[in-house]
Design a protein around this motif. Structure first.
Motif, short mmCIF file in Angstrom:
data_model
loop_
_atom_site.label_atom_id
_atom_site.label_comp_id
_atom_site.label_asym_id
_atom_site.label_seq_id
_atom_site.Cartn_x
_atom_site.Cartn_y
_atom_site.Cartn_z
N HIS A 189 91.63 121.61 52.10
CA HIS A 189 92.85 121.32 52.83
C HIS A 189 93.54 122.56 53.41
CE1 HIS A 189 92.38 117.66 50.30
NE2 HIS A 189 92.89 117.06 51.37
N HIS A 190 93.32 123.71 52.78
CA HIS A 190 94.04 124.92 53.21
C HIS A 190 93.12 126.13 53.27
CE1 HIS A 190 97.69 122.57 52.48
NE2 HIS A 190 97.24 122.30 51.26
N GLY A 191 91.84 125.91 53.52
CA GLY A 191 90.87 127.00 53.48
C GLY A 191 91.18 128.13 54.45
N THR A 192 91.51 127.79 55.68
CA THR A 192 91.81 128.82 56.68
C THR A 192 93.04 129.62 56.30
OG1 THR A 192 90.80 127.48 58.43
CG2 THR A 192 92.29 129.24 59.11
N ALA A 193 94.08 128.92 55.85
CA ALA A 193 95.30 129.61 55.45
C ALA A 193 95.04 130.55 54.27
CB ALA A 193 96.38 128.59 55.08
N LEU A 194 94.20 130.13 53.33
CA LEU A 194 93.89 130.98 52.18
C LEU A 194 93.06 132.19 52.59
CD1 LEU A 194 93.11 128.24 49.51
CD2 LEU A 194 95.07 129.78 49.55
N ALA A 195 92.18 132.00 53.57
CA ALA A 195 91.39 133.13 54.08
C ALA A 195 92.29 134.16 54.75
CB ALA A 195 90.33 132.62 55.05
N VAL A 196 93.23 133.68 55.54
CA VAL A 196 94.19 134.58 56.20
C VAL A 196 95.05 135.28 55.16
CG1 VAL A 196 96.19 134.69 57.74
CG2 VAL A 196 94.23 133.23 58.32
N LEU A 197 95.47 134.55 54.13
CA LEU A 197 96.27 135.15 53.06
C LEU A 197 95.50 136.25 52.34
CD1 LEU A 197 98.78 135.25 51.27
CD2 LEU A 197 97.76 133.41 49.87
N LEU A 198 94.22 135.99 52.05
CA LEU A 198 93.40 137.01 51.40
C LEU A 198 93.26 138.24 52.29
CD1 LEU A 198 91.62 137.98 49.10
CD2 LEU A 198 89.70 136.76 50.15
N ALA A 199 93.05 138.03 53.58
CA ALA A 199 92.95 139.17 54.51
C ALA A 199 94.24 139.97 54.51
CB ALA A 199 92.64 138.66 55.91
N PHE A 200 95.38 139.28 54.50
CA PHE A 200 96.68 139.96 54.47
C PHE A 200 96.85 140.78 53.19
CE2 PHE A 200 101.23 139.89 53.34
CZ PHE A 200 101.74 140.59 54.41
N VAL A 201 96.45 140.19 52.06
CA VAL A 201 96.51 140.90 50.78
C VAL A 201 95.65 142.16 50.83
CG1 VAL A 201 95.82 140.78 48.34
CG2 VAL A 201 97.11 138.91 49.38
N CYS A 202 94.44 142.03 51.39
CA CYS A 202 93.53 143.17 51.47
C CYS A 202 94.11 144.30 52.33
CB CYS A 202 92.18 142.73 52.04
SG CYS A 202 91.22 141.69 50.93
N VAL A 203 94.78 143.95 53.42
CA VAL A 203 95.40 144.96 54.27
C VAL A 203 96.53 145.67 53.52
CG1 VAL A 203 96.79 145.30 56.35
CG2 VAL A 203 94.79 143.83 56.43
N ILE A 204 97.34 144.91 52.80
CA ILE A 204 98.44 145.50 52.02
C ILE A 204 97.87 146.44 50.96
CG2 ILE A 204 100.27 144.99 50.35
CD1 ILE A 204 101.01 144.34 53.22
N VAL A 205 96.81 146.01 50.29
CA VAL A 205 96.20 146.84 49.25
C VAL A 205 95.60 148.10 49.86
CG1 VAL A 205 94.32 146.93 47.56
CG2 VAL A 205 95.76 144.90 47.70
N ALA A 206 94.95 147.96 51.01
CA ALA A 206 94.36 149.13 51.69
C ALA A 206 95.41 150.18 52.01
CB ALA A 206 93.65 148.69 52.96
N ALA A 207 96.56 149.75 52.51
CA ALA A 207 97.62 150.68 52.89
C ALA A 207 98.35 151.23 51.67
CB ALA A 207 98.62 149.98 53.81
N GLY A 208 98.33 150.50 50.57
CA GLY A 208 99.09 150.89 49.39
C GLY A 208 98.71 152.22 48.80
N VAL A 209 97.46 152.64 49.00
CA VAL A 209 97.01 153.90 48.41
C VAL A 209 97.74 155.10 49.03
CG1 VAL A 209 95.11 154.40 50.02
CG2 VAL A 209 94.90 155.08 47.63
N TYR A 210 98.32 154.91 50.20
CA TYR A 210 99.06 155.99 50.86
C TYR A 210 100.56 155.91 50.58
CZ TYR A 210 94.73 156.69 53.43
OH TYR A 210 93.41 156.93 53.76
N ALA A 211 100.97 154.94 49.79
CA ALA A 211 102.39 154.74 49.49
C ALA A 211 102.79 155.57 48.26
CB ALA A 211 102.66 153.26 49.23
N PRO A 212 104.11 155.70 48.00
CA PRO A 212 104.57 156.38 46.78
C PRO A 212 104.00 155.70 45.53
CG PRO A 212 106.38 156.07 48.31
CD PRO A 212 105.23 155.30 48.87
#
Length: 338
Positions: free
Chosen positions: A242-265
């Motif tokens: 029912h929500h596969g595409t939305a969950l895929a987009v959410l996972l991609a968003f999480v991955c981007v946040i995690v990728a950028a987080g290594v450069y954060a305080p």
């Protein structure tokens, strides 16, 4: 100005220079790099044990050779022939080939444990992982557009190789995080950003965002699972349908946040690493079913466990302390008398 410690024999305070006093060095901290190498060795040991399951030594569609042939279909010619060549060898010599495969993995696991054999074992793990990814996993279905991180893409075995590089024995501090000890802070951050960037892309391309494909991914692992895990699978199947595409987009968003987080305080970086651990712990349980281990049909623990281990070696530990001649400088407590 007063000091916090007094020499018992003379009754005088130790001589202070400025606001610091030199005190004896404390016991060396625990070697976290070695600790994580032992964890990696344990995962390799689990992988080797799974190679010894009875069905791995049988021919036919339900045996290991049948699994390999299934991974070859639809891949480009050179990859297709590489996998089917491997499957043919396994089919004709199932006992010999699987005994060799298991032996190599046991060698890697036990080799990592001991200091003298650690580096050769890590080199072997890198070469073996790349070979398995190509000849045994069909390049993780990357060329088929089915390498979604929900299912283990781009191939769980690649994380063995990456962890071997990042945990290569080296001197130095485990701070600011263990992964930077061998390759350096800048390179370690770049590796983290690239890995999570790739995971973000794979979440959105091909069948990675298809509700039906994601539903079928979980359904294919449901057979033979314990009741409690099968119940979780049914919930996951319905959610993906029912929500596969939305969950895929959410996972991609999480991955981007995690990728950028290594450069954060550090505090923000800790939050993003924690997010990565929670996300892939959920994926490992609710989607990958612990790699199928509890159903008796697993060949490896899948990527979820290895991504969690990768995240742990990036956990921010603070700023390294500077020591001189084995002594640790500690601020001297000062105050006003009276």
């Amino acid at each position: 100005m007063t000091v916090t410690s007094v020499n018992e024999s003379t009754g005088r305070a130790p001589r202070a220079t400025g606001r610091q006093v030199v005190r004896p060095s404390s016991p060396p901290p625990r070697d976290l790099q070695r600790t994580f190498r032992l964890v990696l060795a344990t995962v390799w040991l689990l992988d080797a044990a799974l190679q010894l399951q009875p069905f791995m030594f049988t021919r036919g569609s339900n045996g290991f050779s049948g699994m390999l042939n299934g991974l070859a279909a639809g891949n480009p010619g050179i990859l297709y022939h590489s996998v089917t060549w491997n499957a043919s060898n396994v089919y004709h010599y199932p006992i010999l080939t699987n005994a060799i495969f298991a032996s190599v993995q046991f060698m890697i696991a036990f080799g990592i444990v001991y200091k003298r054999t650690c580096k050769p074992a890590l080199v072997l793990s890198i070469l073996w992982s790349i070979g398995v990814w190509w000849f045994g996993e069909g390049a993780g279905a990357v060329f088929l557009g089915g390498a979604t991180p929900f299912g283990g893409g781009p191939g769980g075995v690649l994380f063995y190789a990456l962890l071997a590089v990042l945990l290569w024995p080296s001197d130095g501090s485990d701070k600011p995080f263990v992964a930077a000890r061998t390759v350096g802070l800048r390179v370690a951050k770049a590796i983290w950003a690239v890995v999570w960037g790739v995971l973000a892309v794979l979440s959105l391309v091909g069948s990675g965002r298809s509700p039906q494909s994601l539903h079928d991914l979980v359904a294919g692992l449901n057979s033979g699972q314990p009741g409690w895990l099968a119940h979780i699978d049914r919930s996951s199947e319905s959610l993906f349908l029912h929500h596969g595409t939305a969950l895929a987009v959410l996972l991609a968003f999480v991955c981007v946040i995690v990728a950028a987080g290594v450069y954060a305080p550090p505090q923000i970086a800790q939050a993003t690493v924690a997010l990565a651990i929670v996300a892939f712990a959920l994926i490992w349980v609710a989607v990958q079913d612990f790699g199928g281990i509890l159903a008796g049909g697993a060949t490896d623990p899948n990527s979820g466990l290895l991504v969690i281990l990768l995240a742990l070696i990036y956990w921010p530990l603070g700023t390294p302390r500077v020591a001189t001649n084995g002594a640790t400088s500690v601020p001297l407590s000062v105050g006003r008398g009276g």
